[in-house]
Design a protein around this motif. Sequence first.
Motif, PDB file in Angstrom:
ATOM      1  N   ASP A  31       0.805  -1.223   0.000  1.00 24.75           N
ATOM      2  CA  ASP A  31       0.000   0.000   0.000  1.00 24.75           C
ATOM      3  C   ASP A  31       0.843   1.281   0.000  1.00 24.75           C
ATOM      4  O   ASP A  31       0.628   2.172   0.810  1.00 24.75           O
ATOM      5  N   THR A  66       0.155  -6.477  -7.332  1.00 22.85           N
ATOM      6  CA  THR A  66      -1.054  -7.205  -6.957  1.00 22.85           C
ATOM      7  C   THR A  66      -2.239  -6.244  -6.969  1.00 22.85           C
ATOM      8  O   THR A  66      -3.341  -6.581  -7.393  1.00 22.85           O
ATOM      9  N   SER A  67      -1.993  -5.033  -6.491  1.00 24.51           N
ATOM     10  CA  SER A  67      -3.008  -3.976  -6.572  1.00 24.51           C
ATOM     11  C   SER A  67      -2.311  -2.624  -6.532  1.00 24.51           C
ATOM     12  O   SER A  67      -1.113  -2.532  -6.263  1.00 24.51           O
ATOM     13  N   SER A  78       0.003   1.351 -15.340  1.00 26.02           N
ATOM     14  CA  SER A  78      -0.006   0.148 -14.503  1.00 26.02           C
ATOM     15  C   SER A  78       0.132  -1.163 -15.268  1.00 26.02           C
ATOM     16  O   SER A  78       0.832  -2.058 -14.853  1.00 26.02           O
TER      17      SER A  78
END
Length: 259
Positions: A31, A66-67, A78
Amino acid sequence: MTATPAELPARAVLQATGLTCTIGGAAIVSDVDLGVQDGELLGVIGPNGAGKTSLLNLLSGLLPATSGAVQLDGQNISGWSPHRRARAGLGRTFQTSSVFGELSVAENVSIAAQAFLGGNLRLWQPATRIRGRSERAGAALELVGLAGRAGIAAGSLSHGDKRKLELAILLAGEPKVMMLDEPMAGVSAEDVPELTELIGRVRRERGATVIMVEHHMDVILQLADRLAVMHHGSLLLCDTPQVVMADATVQEAYLGGAL
Ligand SMILES: Nc1ncnc2c1ncn2[C@@H]1O[C@H](COP(=O)(O)OP(=O)(O)O)[C@@H](O)[C@H]1O
Ligand SMILES: [Mg+2]
């Protein structure tokens, strides 16, 4: 004149948002929200295994996220391949030396310039393309101070000069954002000041935005406008070197030990 952080426009050239990479159930980058402003040099610090190289791999596309998202100049990149990101202006060097030892210094840079300009390595090429390639390669070698050694085998260079060559290879692609992963790794202590000065000069002359992972605190404090601190895959703090160095958590986590 180099812009001070206060004078920099508040525009992120490269922006990571919620960037996460989980491998085998473990989050190696977790994150991360991080923006690098136009023309700034962002230092990335943190102990071994903190996720610094993985962060660069995520930004350059070598490691799939992954995100989260990565934006370059406001464009979402991305899903882009590493090659496409490089062509869009996102260049990087690696923690371990990555030159072709048997090729000459000039050939190493020339191949990089060729890759940037596109096309295959062919015997026949339009004169304009050849000129573009050799001019880029020559200018890059000149800038790092290796123009006089262009003809020698890259493998015979000292560790410090190999690092300079890697910078020239990077510069031949004329990147908008340069990501350097421990550019001082393997360099002898007496060569560190010269390489530090070179990175500062390259950045000024090319006007490039730089993200630099580095263990040498004296180097990073000399060059960085801001410092990002990675810890167990998370971004602990990103602020001016003064604020980061005075931060109690940073002092507790690193300055007493790992850094
Ligand atoms: N491709 C990968 N597969 C599995 N684990 C990885 C991979 N790349 C890195 N790691 C792990 O992620 C963590 C962060 O590594 P790295 O980004 O190299 O840290 P740093 O550059 O800060 O030393 C480490 O625990 C490392 O073992
Ligand atoms: Mg690393």
